[in-house]
Design an enzyme around this catalytic site. Structure first.
Site, PDB file in Angstrom:
ATOM      1  CG  HIS A   1      58.353  55.077  35.565  1.00 23.85           C
ATOM      2  ND1 HIS A   1      57.293  55.699  34.942  1.00 23.85           N
ATOM      3  CD2 HIS A   1      59.071  54.471  34.585  1.00 23.85           C
ATOM      4  CE1 HIS A   1      57.373  55.489  33.630  1.00 23.85           C
ATOM      5  NE2 HIS A   1      58.435  54.752  33.394  1.00 23.85           N
TER       6      HIS A   1
ATOM      7  CE  LYS B   1      58.273  64.310  30.526  1.00 25.96           C
ATOM      8  NZ  LYS B   1      57.659  62.967  30.635  1.00 25.96           N
TER       9      LYS B   1
ATOM     10  CE  LYS C   1      51.458  63.231  41.960  1.00 25.25           C
ATOM     11  NZ  LYS C   1      50.940  63.947  40.773  1.00 25.25           N
TER      12      LYS C   1
ATOM     13  CG  HIS D   1      43.230  61.463  38.483  1.00 23.47           C
ATOM     14  ND1 HIS D   1      43.220  60.471  37.532  1.00 23.47           N
ATOM     15  CD2 HIS D   1      43.292  60.840  39.689  1.00 23.47           C
ATOM     16  CE1 HIS D   1      43.257  59.304  38.136  1.00 23.47           C
ATOM     17  NE2 HIS D   1      43.319  59.498  39.448  1.00 23.47           N
TER      18      HIS D   1
ATOM     19  CB  THR E   1      51.812  67.847  39.794  1.00 22.58           C
ATOM     20  OG1 THR E   1      51.789  66.847  40.821  1.00 22.58           O
ATOM     21  CG2 THR E   1      51.490  69.210  40.373  1.00 22.58           C
ATOM     22  NE  ARG E   2      50.010  62.705  35.004  1.00 20.48           N
ATOM     23  CZ  ARG E   2      49.202  62.516  36.040  1.00 20.48           C
ATOM     24  NH1 ARG E   2      49.479  63.051  37.210  1.00 20.48           N
ATOM     25  NH2 ARG E   2      48.119  61.759  35.921  1.00 20.48           N
TER      26      ARG E   2
ATOM     27  CB  CYS F   1      46.843  57.746  38.262  1.00 21.26           C
ATOM     28  SG  CYS F   1      46.599  58.804  36.856  1.00 21.26           S
TER      29      CYS F   1
HETATM   30  C1  LIG Z   1      50.336  58.401  38.405  1.00 21.11           C
HETATM   31  C2  LIG Z   1      50.775  58.928  37.075  1.00 21.11           C
HETATM   32  C3  LIG Z   1      51.871  59.768  37.000  1.00 21.11           C
HETATM   33  C4  LIG Z   1      52.323  60.257  35.782  1.00 21.11           C
HETATM   34  N1  LIG Z   1      53.372  61.112  35.750  1.00 21.11           N
HETATM   35  C5  LIG Z   1      53.748  61.670  34.576  1.00 21.11           C
HETATM   36  C6  LIG Z   1      54.746  62.678  34.566  1.00 21.11           C
HETATM   37  O1  LIG Z   1      55.279  63.072  35.613  1.00 21.11           O
HETATM   38  N2  LIG Z   1      55.086  63.227  33.367  1.00 21.11           N
HETATM   39  C7  LIG Z   1      54.496  62.822  32.202  1.00 21.11           C
HETATM   40  O2  LIG Z   1      54.857  63.338  31.141  1.00 21.11           O
HETATM   41  N3  LIG Z   1      53.519  61.875  32.189  1.00 21.11           N
HETATM   42  C8  LIG Z   1      53.130  61.306  33.344  1.00 21.11           C
HETATM   43  N4  LIG Z   1      52.129  60.367  33.374  1.00 21.11           N
HETATM   44  C9  LIG Z   1      51.547  59.892  32.117  1.00 21.11           C
HETATM   45  C10 LIG Z   1      50.465  60.774  31.538  1.00 21.11           C
HETATM   46  O3  LIG Z   1      49.647  61.326  32.535  1.00 21.11           O
HETATM   47  C11 LIG Z   1      49.668  59.952  30.536  1.00 21.11           C
HETATM   48  O4  LIG Z   1      50.580  59.425  29.586  1.00 21.11           O
HETATM   49  C12 LIG Z   1      48.614  60.751  29.805  1.00 21.11           C
HETATM   50  O5  LIG Z   1      47.753  61.388  30.721  1.00 21.11           O
HETATM   51  C13 LIG Z   1      47.814  59.814  28.889  1.00 21.11           C
HETATM   52  O6  LIG Z   1      46.856  60.584  28.194  1.00 21.11           O
HETATM   53  P1  LIG Z   1      45.666  59.895  27.409  1.00 21.11           P
HETATM   54  O7  LIG Z   1      44.978  60.987  26.664  1.00 21.11           O
HETATM   55  O8  LIG Z   1      46.178  58.724  26.656  1.00 21.11           O
HETATM   56  O9  LIG Z   1      44.696  59.310  28.561  1.00 21.11           O
HETATM   57  P2  LIG Z   1      43.549  60.065  29.386  1.00 21.11           P
HETATM   58  O10 LIG Z   1      43.976  61.418  29.793  1.00 21.11           O
HETATM   59  O11 LIG Z   1      43.104  59.123  30.459  1.00 21.11           O
HETATM   60  O12 LIG Z   1      42.381  60.220  28.317  1.00 21.11           O
HETATM   61  C14 LIG Z   1      41.700  59.127  27.765  1.00 21.11           C
HETATM   62  C15 LIG Z   1      40.232  59.503  27.706  1.00 21.11           C
HETATM   63  O13 LIG Z   1      39.514  58.578  26.899  1.00 21.11           O
HETATM   64  C16 LIG Z   1      38.223  58.456  27.443  1.00 21.11           C
HETATM   65  N5  LIG Z   1      37.637  57.215  26.939  1.00 21.11           N
HETATM   66  C17 LIG Z   1      38.189  55.984  26.959  1.00 21.11           C
HETATM   67  N6  LIG Z   1      37.347  55.073  26.441  1.00 21.11           N
HETATM   68  C18 LIG Z   1      36.225  55.726  26.067  1.00 21.11           C
HETATM   69  C19 LIG Z   1      34.994  55.333  25.489  1.00 21.11           C
HETATM   70  N7  LIG Z   1      34.728  54.054  25.163  1.00 21.11           N
HETATM   71  N8  LIG Z   1      34.039  56.279  25.262  1.00 21.11           N
HETATM   72  C20 LIG Z   1      34.291  57.579  25.570  1.00 21.11           C
HETATM   73  N9  LIG Z   1      35.443  58.006  26.138  1.00 21.11           N
HETATM   74  C21 LIG Z   1      36.403  57.100  26.385  1.00 21.11           C
HETATM   75  C22 LIG Z   1      38.478  58.453  28.950  1.00 21.11           C
HETATM   76  O14 LIG Z   1      37.319  58.774  29.678  1.00 21.11           O
HETATM   77  C23 LIG Z   1      39.580  59.489  29.084  1.00 21.11           C
HETATM   78  O15 LIG Z   1      39.072  60.766  29.408  1.00 21.11           O
HETATM   79  C24 LIG Z   1      51.655  59.869  34.584  1.00 21.11           C
HETATM   80  C25 LIG Z   1      50.533  59.018  34.656  1.00 21.11           C
HETATM   81  C26 LIG Z   1      50.093  58.567  35.886  1.00 21.11           C
HETATM   82  C27 LIG Z   1      48.890  57.680  35.943  1.00 21.11           C
END
Ligand SMILES: Cc1cc2nc3c(=O)[nH]c(=O)nc-3n(C[C@H](O)[C@H](O)[C@H](O)COP(=O)(O)OP(=O)(O)OC[C@H]3O[C@@H](n4cnc5c(N)ncnc54)[C@H](O)[C@@H]3O)c2cc1C
Length: 377
Positions: free
Chosen positions: A264, A343, A260, A44, A47-48, A310
């Site tokens: 990092h 990304k 924004k 959330h 933007t990324r 986040c």
């Molecule tokens: C502030 C911030 C800025 C960022 N900026 C960038 C950027 O500019 N460019 C870039 O490329 N990346 C960026 N990133 C990184 C990127 O957003 C993350 O690497 C990516 O969103 C991770 O995806 P994910 O699917 O692992 O996690 P998530 O999107 O969080 O998904 C994990 C999901 O698993 C679910 N879950 C976990 N445990 C359970 C359970 N026991 N039962 C059911 N559901 C469960 C959660 O509810 C969640 O929905 C940024 C991250 C942050 C926090």
């Protein structure tokens, strides 16, 4: 009801995989503890950055090129604009190794970039103030993705192709006999032939099943009031700033959002049994970001319009984990995206689909092997 594949965690990576699987007619069940997109995980804050040129291993640059194509495809099939190509300017010390390697990657992969010295940067973007020893690598085709919109679009498309989704459903246990998995939740148990685990910052809650050295970090970001004529996305790029010690990244103002910015490095360790403190809880939440703005973009250092927190999920080497479970070949794990994974969410969905269905991917996933952390599981 039995499924072909269950996806544990339907966030950035899980929802994307759900779309690519459902599109191939695979009977897929997505399970999430919240109602994605949501503001408790890692996707959330609007933007990324979507950049293409990485330093170091060429895998990331190649994946970014494929990810970009898949973002275009998703925009086309959904009719939803998801990526704004504002350009991204990476700033750091002139002659740094990182800058050299990025230039090398750009040349090898035919990615258009411009190298600018401090004067050229300041002449081009009046809002920027950089030390004389800085240089910039500008990627005109880069930009930023609307991250929650992406997750929502994957959700809509996955459901359109027949995937099932359980929201507000927490996974409490996972078992596998290598032919089937049983996933227990607070809403009952579900069985499938195979499983993708994409649990973001919550992998620790599945440590009975896989132990990974993923450290979740609380990260603050904020939107600062800026002179719109200088910082609007139509004339100002996304940016990264690295001086070898501290690293910042940020976004131009979009429809008056303000600039924004996030840091990092740094952040506070978080674990699933801890409170997730809101933005502003720590003085550094604002002070760190304001200090960077005052140095580099003084006319974007106005009042805070909005703040958010986040979660990053850091691996020790900041490379992702995308691999088969070491004991169960019918389970694929995707985690540890270490603050730079979004990304790639499109291409990671494609890779997960190939790994779980065909057992292999066209992309080189060796840098993401789970065996490099064999000591922890
Ligand atoms: C502030 C911030 C800025 C960022 N900026 C960038 C950027 O500019 N460019 C870039 O490329 N990346 C960026 N990133 C990184 C990127 O957003 C993350 O690497 C990516 O969103 C991770 O995806 P994910 O699917 O692992 O996690 P998530 O999107 O969080 O998904 C994990 C999901 O698993 C679910 N879950 C976990 N445990 C359970 C359970 N026991 N039962 C059911 N559901 C469960 C959660 O509810 C969640 O929905 C940024 C991250 C942050 C926090």
């Amino acid at each position: 009801m039995n499924y072909d594949i269950i996806i544990a965690g339907a966030g950035s990576m899980g929802m994307s995989a759900g779309y690519y699987l459902a599109k191939q007619g695979v009977k897929t069940l997505l399970i999430d503890a919240f109602d994605p997109p949501h503001s408790s995980g890692s996707h959330h804050g609007d933007t990324r950055l979507m950049r293409h040129v990485y330093a170091g291993n060429h895998t990331y640059t190649k994946m970014a090129i494929r990810a970009d194509q898949l973002w275009r495809d998703l925009e086309e099939v959904s009719g939803t604009p998801l990526l704004i190509r504002s350009g991204v300017l990476n700033m750091g010390a002139t002659g740094s190794q990182v800058l050299k390697e990025k230039l090398d990657h750009a040349n090898s992969h035919h990615i258009r970039v411009e190298i600018l010295n401090a004067n050229e940067i300041q002449r081009r973007w009046n809002g920027i103030h950089v030390p004389d020893h800085y240089a910039g690598l500008y990627e005109p085709e880069a930009g930023f993705l609307f991250s929650e919109k992406v997750v929502q679009t994957y959700r809509d498309q996955a459901l359109l192709h027949g995937a099932s989704l359980l929201t507000n459903t927490t996974i409490t246990n996972i078992e596998s006999d290598n032919n089937h998995v049983t996933v227990t939740t607070n809403q009952g148990s579900f069985r499938a032939a195979k499983l993708i685990m994409s649990m973001g910052a919550w992998f620790d809650t599945a440590s009975h099943f896989i132990k990974l050295p993923i450290r979740p970090l609380r990260k603050a970001v904020a939107w600062f009031e800026a002179e719109e004529s200088l910082f609007d996305y139509k004339q100002f790029p996304g940016f990264t700033i690295g001086d070898g010690e501290k690293g910042f990244y940020g976004f131009p103002s979009f429809n008056g959002s303000g600039v924004k910015i996030g840091r990092h490095d740094a952040g506070q360790l978080w674990s699933p049994d801890h409170r997730f403190e809101p933005y502003g809880h720590y003085p550094a939440d604002e002070l760190d970001l304001r200090a960077a703005l005052e140095s580099f973009f003084p006319r974007a250092a106005g009042k805070v319009l909005k703040g958010a927190v986040c979660k990053y999920e850091m691996t020790p080497d900041e490379d992702f984990i995308i691999d088969r479970h070491p004991l169960h070949s019918n389970i694929v794990i995707a985690g540890g995206f270490s603050g730079h994974g979004f990304k790639f969410a499109s291409v990671v969905g494609e890779i997960l689909t190939d790994l779980i269905i065909k057992g292999k991917s066209e992309h080189d996933t060796t840098p993401f092997a789970i065996s490099r952390f064999a000591d922890s599981y």
